[in-house]
Design a protein around this motif. Structure first.
Motif, PDB file in Angstrom:
ATOM      1  N   ILE A 111     -21.897 -76.788 -11.836  1.00 42.10           N
ATOM      2  CA  ILE A 111     -22.757 -76.264 -13.026  1.00 42.10           C
ATOM      3  C   ILE A 111     -24.223 -76.528 -12.528  1.00 42.10           C
ATOM      4  N   THR A 112     -24.652 -75.216 -13.054  1.00 42.64           N
ATOM      5  CA  THR A 112     -26.097 -75.302 -12.619  1.00 42.64           C
ATOM      6  C   THR A 112     -27.026 -75.392 -13.858  1.00 42.64           C
ATOM      7  N   GLU A 113     -26.533 -74.998 -15.096  1.00 42.44           N
ATOM      8  CA  GLU A 113     -27.516 -75.411 -16.367  1.00 42.44           C
ATOM      9  C   GLU A 113     -26.495 -75.284 -17.659  1.00 42.44           C
ATOM     10  N   TYR A 114     -27.066 -76.244 -18.651  1.00 47.66           N
ATOM     11  CA  TYR A 114     -26.212 -76.273 -19.604  1.00 47.66           C
ATOM     12  C   TYR A 114     -27.449 -76.110 -20.698  1.00 47.66           C
ATOM     13  N   ASN A 115     -27.267 -75.017 -21.718  1.00 50.53           N
ATOM     14  CA  ASN A 115     -28.036 -74.858 -22.589  1.00 50.53           C
ATOM     15  C   ASN A 115     -27.925 -75.194 -24.013  1.00 50.53           C
ATOM     16  N   LYS A 116     -28.361 -76.336 -24.698  1.00 48.22           N
ATOM     17  CA  LYS A 116     -27.932 -76.541 -26.065  1.00 48.22           C
ATOM     18  C   LYS A 116     -28.018 -75.621 -26.996  1.00 48.22           C
ATOM     19  N   GLU A 117     -29.187 -74.978 -27.029  1.00 49.37           N
ATOM     20  CA  GLU A 117     -29.440 -74.055 -28.205  1.00 49.37           C
ATOM     21  C   GLU A 117     -28.702 -72.743 -28.133  1.00 49.37           C
ATOM     22  N   SER A 118     -28.377 -72.227 -26.971  1.00 48.52           N
ATOM     23  CA  SER A 118     -27.485 -71.148 -26.985  1.00 48.52           C
ATOM     24  C   SER A 118     -26.204 -71.337 -26.800  1.00 48.52           C
ATOM     25  N   LYS A 119     -25.636 -72.826 -26.379  1.00 51.12           N
ATOM     26  CA  LYS A 119     -24.314 -73.255 -26.401  1.00 51.12           C
ATOM     27  C   LYS A 119     -23.784 -72.296 -25.288  1.00 51.12           C
ATOM     28  N   THR A 120     -24.520 -72.269 -24.005  1.00 49.89           N
ATOM     29  CA  THR A 120     -24.037 -71.709 -22.554  1.00 49.89           C
ATOM     30  C   THR A 120     -24.158 -72.632 -21.656  1.00 49.89           C
ATOM     31  N   VAL A 121     -23.133 -72.347 -20.596  1.00 51.94           N
ATOM     32  CA  VAL A 121     -23.035 -72.893 -19.603  1.00 51.94           C
ATOM     33  C   VAL A 121     -23.107 -72.146 -18.299  1.00 51.94           C
ATOM     34  N   SER A 122     -24.067 -72.272 -17.306  1.00 50.36           N
ATOM     35  CA  SER A 122     -24.286 -71.708 -16.262  1.00 50.36           C
ATOM     36  C   SER A 122     -23.472 -72.308 -15.119  1.00 50.36           C
ATOM     37  N   TRP A 123     -22.688 -71.722 -14.375  1.00 48.51           N
ATOM     38  CA  TRP A 123     -22.132 -72.319 -13.227  1.00 48.51           C
ATOM     39  C   TRP A 123     -22.038 -71.142 -11.954  1.00 48.51           C
ATOM     40  N   PHE A 124     -21.406 -71.683 -10.813  1.00 44.43           N
ATOM     41  CA  PHE A 124     -21.276 -70.475  -9.761  1.00 44.43           C
ATOM     42  C   PHE A 124     -19.859 -70.986  -9.027  1.00 44.43           C
ATOM     43  N   TYR A 125     -19.342 -69.858  -8.374  1.00 49.75           N
ATOM     44  CA  TYR A 125     -18.168 -70.072  -7.388  1.00 49.75           C
ATOM     45  C   TYR A 125     -18.361 -68.908  -6.266  1.00 49.75           C
ATOM     46  N   ASN A 126     -17.747 -69.701  -5.093  1.00 48.59           N
ATOM     47  CA  ASN A 126     -17.688 -68.810  -3.837  1.00 48.59           C
ATOM     48  C   ASN A 126     -16.244 -67.997  -3.849  1.00 48.59           C
ATOM     49  N   ASP A 127     -16.746 -66.554  -3.848  1.00 44.69           N
ATOM     50  CA  ASP A 127     -15.155 -65.633  -3.711  1.00 44.69           C
ATOM     51  C   ASP A 127     -14.843 -65.761  -2.406  1.00 44.69           C
ATOM     52  N   HIS A 128     -13.650 -66.169  -1.901  1.00 44.03           N
ATOM     53  CA  HIS A 128     -13.191 -66.192  -0.796  1.00 44.03           C
ATOM     54  C   HIS A 128     -12.904 -64.804  -0.051  1.00 44.03           C
ATOM     55  N   LYS A 129     -12.669 -63.715  -1.064  1.00 43.08           N
ATOM     56  CA  LYS A 129     -12.414 -62.451  -0.408  1.00 43.08           C
ATOM     57  C   LYS A 129     -13.523 -61.903   0.301  1.00 43.08           C
ATOM     58  N   ASP A 130     -14.846 -62.165  -0.343  1.00 42.00           N
ATOM     59  CA  ASP A 130     -15.806 -61.458   0.289  1.00 42.00           C
ATOM     60  C   ASP A 130     -17.189 -62.396   0.586  1.00 42.00           C
ATOM     61  N   GLU A 131     -16.993 -63.900   0.519  1.00 46.56           N
ATOM     62  CA  GLU A 131     -17.502 -64.824   0.934  1.00 46.56           C
ATOM     63  C   GLU A 131     -19.043 -64.712   0.313  1.00 46.56           C
ATOM     64  N   LYS A 132     -18.976 -64.310  -0.870  1.00 46.58           N
ATOM     65  CA  LYS A 132     -20.442 -64.263  -1.768  1.00 46.58           C
ATOM     66  C   LYS A 132     -20.157 -65.162  -2.912  1.00 46.58           C
ATOM     67  N   ARG A 133     -21.533 -65.763  -3.319  1.00 46.77           N
ATOM     68  CA  ARG A 133     -21.704 -66.526  -4.358  1.00 46.77           C
ATOM     69  C   ARG A 133     -21.787 -65.836  -5.648  1.00 46.77           C
ATOM     70  N   HIS A 134     -21.071 -66.083  -6.633  1.00 47.63           N
ATOM     71  CA  HIS A 134     -21.189 -65.294  -7.907  1.00 47.63           C
ATOM     72  C   HIS A 134     -21.472 -66.378  -8.981  1.00 47.63           C
ATOM     73  N   ASP A 135     -22.721 -66.129  -9.633  1.00 50.48           N
ATOM     74  CA  ASP A 135     -23.226 -66.856 -10.700  1.00 50.48           C
ATOM     75  C   ASP A 135     -22.648 -66.491 -12.037  1.00 50.48           C
ATOM     76  N   VAL A 136     -22.069 -67.132 -12.784  1.00 47.71           N
ATOM     77  CA  VAL A 136     -21.481 -66.960 -14.256  1.00 47.71           C
ATOM     78  C   VAL A 136     -22.263 -67.632 -15.263  1.00 47.71           C
ATOM     79  N   THR A 137     -22.621 -67.120 -16.472  1.00 45.06           N
ATOM     80  CA  THR A 137     -23.000 -67.681 -17.624  1.00 45.06           C
ATOM     81  C   THR A 137     -21.949 -67.562 -18.896  1.00 45.06           C
ATOM     82  N   ASP A 138     -21.166 -68.611 -19.323  1.00 43.21           N
ATOM     83  CA  ASP A 138     -20.155 -68.542 -20.383  1.00 43.21           C
ATOM     84  C   ASP A 138     -20.579 -69.224 -21.609  1.00 43.21           C
ATOM     85  N   ASN A 139     -19.915 -68.804 -22.503  1.00 41.22           N
ATOM     86  CA  ASN A 139     -20.014 -69.677 -23.990  1.00 41.22           C
ATOM     87  C   ASN A 139     -19.386 -70.873 -23.488  1.00 41.22           C
ATOM     88  N   VAL A 140     -19.650 -71.965 -24.215  1.00 37.67           N
ATOM     89  CA  VAL A 140     -19.299 -73.222 -23.831  1.00 37.67           C
ATOM     90  C   VAL A 140     -17.717 -73.151 -24.216  1.00 37.67           C
TER      91      VAL A 140
END
Length: 118
Positions: A3-32
């Protein structure tokens, strides 16, 4: 730790994962709520048995793992060979026997003892 960031006001969580297929980092921002839904999927059900070690890490494949280490030229941090484990087990059992004999010598019935009973 992903988890890279949590925003209380907008109620979002930013996190990342490494895809094993292409070995790239993907940053995702989701609703809580969406983030928690995705996270809960990975929690096993109650009484669900998971396989802890499989493949090369299984206890049954130690010989295969030793061969892989030799072929790759990797030095192991600890000697996991069967001989070493057997020797350690025998040492442990001998200590147990010594302790058992010592305890038995103090708990012995005076009738069975060859010394004079007072």
């Amino acid at each position: 730790n992903r988890i890279t960031e949590y925003n209380k006001e907008s109620k979002t969580v930013s996190w990342f994962y490494n895809d094993h297929k292409d070995e790239k980092r993907h940053d995702v921002t989701d609703n809580v709520i969406d983030f928690i839904t995705r996270l809960i999927i990975h929690i096993p059900d109650y009484h669900f048995l998971t396989t802890r070690y499989y493949g090369f890490y299984a206890n049954a494949s130690k010989k295969t793992l030793d061969k892989v280490h030799v072929l790759l030229g990797i030095k192991k941090n600890k000697d996991y060979s069967r001989e070493t484990r057997t020797k350690a087990l025998k040492t442990k059992l001998n200590k147990l026997k010594y302790r058992t004999h010592l305890i038995d010598s103090f708990n012995r019935d005076p009738i069975q003892c060859k010394c004079k009973a007072t």
